[in-house]
Design a protein around this motif. Sequence first.
Motif, PDB file in Angstrom:
ATOM      1  N   GLY A  67       0.793  -1.221   0.000  1.00  0.00           N
ATOM      2  CA  GLY A  67       0.000   0.000   0.000  1.00  0.00           C
ATOM      3  C   GLY A  67       0.821   1.264   0.000  1.00  0.00           C
ATOM      4  O   GLY A  67       0.416   2.284  -0.571  1.00  0.00           O
ATOM      5  N   ALA A  68       1.983   1.226   0.662  1.00  0.00           N
ATOM      6  CA  ALA A  68       2.833   2.416   0.750  1.00  0.00           C
ATOM      7  C   ALA A  68       4.216   1.995   1.210  1.00  0.00           C
ATOM      8  O   ALA A  68       4.358   1.136   2.075  1.00  0.00           O
ATOM      9  CB  ALA A  68       2.241   3.431   1.727  1.00  0.00           C
ATOM     10  N   THR A  69       5.238   2.615   0.642  1.00  0.00           N
ATOM     11  CA  THR A  69       6.600   2.347   1.088  1.00  0.00           C
ATOM     12  C   THR A  69       6.881   3.106   2.379  1.00  0.00           C
ATOM     13  O   THR A  69       6.142   4.023   2.767  1.00  0.00           O
ATOM     14  CB  THR A  69       7.623   2.773   0.030  1.00  0.00           C
ATOM     15  N   VAL A  70       7.981   2.733   3.034  1.00  0.00           N
ATOM     16  CA  VAL A  70       8.390   3.414   4.254  1.00  0.00           C
ATOM     17  C   VAL A  70       8.581   4.910   4.002  1.00  0.00           C
ATOM     18  O   VAL A  70       8.146   5.749   4.806  1.00  0.00           O
ATOM     19  CB  VAL A  70       9.692   2.773   4.805  1.00  0.00           C
ATOM     20  N   HIS A  71       9.212   5.260   2.898  1.00  0.00           N
ATOM     21  CA  HIS A  71       9.477   6.678   2.661  1.00  0.00           C
ATOM     22  C   HIS A  71       8.212   7.439   2.294  1.00  0.00           C
ATOM     23  O   HIS A  71       8.080   8.625   2.634  1.00  0.00           O
ATOM     24  CB  HIS A  71      10.542   6.830   1.584  1.00  0.00           C
ATOM     25  N   GLU A  72       7.278   6.784   1.626  1.00  0.00           N
ATOM     26  CA  GLU A  72       5.993   7.445   1.360  1.00  0.00           C
ATOM     27  C   GLU A  72       5.275   7.763   2.661  1.00  0.00           C
ATOM     28  O   GLU A  72       4.704   8.852   2.818  1.00  0.00           O
ATOM     29  CB  GLU A  72       5.129   6.564   0.460  1.00  0.00           C
ATOM     30  N   LEU A  73       5.304   6.835   3.601  1.00  0.00           N
ATOM     31  CA  LEU A  73       4.648   7.085   4.890  1.00  0.00           C
ATOM     32  C   LEU A  73       5.422   8.128   5.694  1.00  0.00           C
ATOM     33  O   LEU A  73       4.816   9.015   6.316  1.00  0.00           O
ATOM     34  CB  LEU A  73       4.531   5.788   5.688  1.00  0.00           C
ATOM     35  N   ARG A  74       6.745   8.044   5.686  1.00  0.00           N
ATOM     36  CA  ARG A  74       7.553   9.052   6.390  1.00  0.00           C
ATOM     37  C   ARG A  74       7.227  10.447   5.868  1.00  0.00           C
ATOM     38  O   ARG A  74       7.061  11.403   6.642  1.00  0.00           O
ATOM     39  CB  ARG A  74       9.038   8.768   6.207  1.00  0.00           C
ATOM     40  N   ASN A  75       7.156  10.566   4.553  1.00  0.00           N
ATOM     41  CA  ASN A  75       6.863  11.877   3.958  1.00  0.00           C
ATOM     42  C   ASN A  75       5.458  12.354   4.329  1.00  0.00           C
ATOM     43  O   ASN A  75       5.247  13.538   4.627  1.00  0.00           O
ATOM     44  CB  ASN A  75       6.997  11.805   2.438  1.00  0.00           C
ATOM     45  N   ALA A  76       4.514  11.429   4.311  1.00  0.00           N
ATOM     46  CA  ALA A  76       3.122  11.798   4.596  1.00  0.00           C
ATOM     47  C   ALA A  76       2.948  12.293   6.028  1.00  0.00           C
ATOM     48  O   ALA A  76       2.166  13.212   6.288  1.00  0.00           O
ATOM     49  CB  ALA A  76       2.201  10.606   4.332  1.00  0.00           C
ATOM     50  N   LEU A  77       3.680  11.678   6.960  1.00  0.00           N
ATOM     51  CA  LEU A  77       3.537  12.042   8.372  1.00  0.00           C
ATOM     52  C   LEU A  77       4.615  13.020   8.841  1.00  0.00           C
ATOM     53  O   LEU A  77       4.580  13.470   9.984  1.00  0.00           O
ATOM     54  CB  LEU A  77       3.590  10.782   9.246  1.00  0.00           C
ATOM     55  N   GLY A  78       5.571  13.324   7.983  1.00  0.00           N
ATOM     56  CA  GLY A  78       6.637  14.249   8.365  1.00  0.00           C
ATOM     57  C   GLY A  78       7.537  13.693   9.457  1.00  0.00           C
ATOM     58  O   GLY A  78       7.952  14.436  10.363  1.00  0.00           O
TER      59      GLY A  78
END
Length: 397
Positions: A70-81
Amino acid sequence: MSEPSGLFGRKAVVTGAGKSQVGRRLGRSGLELTVEAALRAIADAGLEPDDIDGVASYPGPGVPDPGFSGATVHELRNALGLRSRWFTSSMETAGQIGPAIDACMAVATGLADHVLVYRSVWESTAQTAGRASVLFGSGRLPDHLEYFGPFGAVSAANWLAMAAQRYMHDFGLTREQLGAIAVNARTNAGLNPDAVYRTPMSLEDYLEARMISDPFCLYDCDVPCDGASAVIISRREAAAGLPKPPLTVESVGTGMFERATWDQRADITTMAAHDAATTLWERTTLRPADVDMAQLYDGFSFLTVQWLEALGFCERGRVGEFVEGGHRIALDGELPLNTSGGQLSGGRLHGMGFLHEACVQLWGEGGDRQAPKTPELVAVAVGGGPVAGAMLLSRRD
């Protein structure tokens, strides 16, 4: 319960758990579902996103199959800052809870204080393009499929059905006994408002369902869905003052003793589950008899058979007798099994859903599906074929 040993110095604990909306063809993006589960897990732990300094997930970047991630680690990191002191993601790990095991090592060694571990899928929506595209994408087939493919065996249902047939031949496991696992899952799912399939199902319904790959019928196969699950793994000292009692990671199983293949073990009635289970018990003084509940992978019902045997909940080859009738594995039985409905009826959250459910049960938050006796020690085991990982969680300080 016998006195446990202290894996990770008893520093690795679970402090929160969260799950997104789960359903069929929700039409929401994988990242949206991942963020929802992550924020719920963070809030459940009594933390803020700024407190999260580690992130871990399966399967990692570069997965070509739509819906499988569903989402990579970096996509989630970016989304949550998130400002990460440590992060990881990989498909080469001890089952789908391998990142949770990695997170335990990270907090125990001081690399992070609070690690967000998640798994997200949107396979149900992706399958509008067809199941084959979800499994394989495009390009060269995996090595084992170059042998299986010409015979039309292109699905894990086919590969595992062959192993199940051999097990049934050697040990007398019956379809009625396999059905007890599926019926139990459906019964528990009926108590879970988030489950995909909640309509009651009898053993007769199971036996009359269409065959998929003998001996597997429709209800032996998990339910592709959209959804995400997440947990927060914290360093015990950093968990002081948080609202929930921390859940201790007592042991983990990460062994792989033979080839990482679906069909080339010395004994093809066993799987990597047996290796992971062996190392789980090597790392603790706890024993199978101490376990109050089991959350065991059921991508196919036969995988649950493998885990029940591998973890020592019954004698070798006697799983059929253990599950027959469903009484021992029922919510009020001696070993409640897959209390959320598992993946057979709850939805294929691909392993991490079992870890989430173990936390819910240990905290006594299961609602209608809460076991009558709140467990003290829960076994979690995920993966099938050449992929396997296991964990013991307890409410003990």
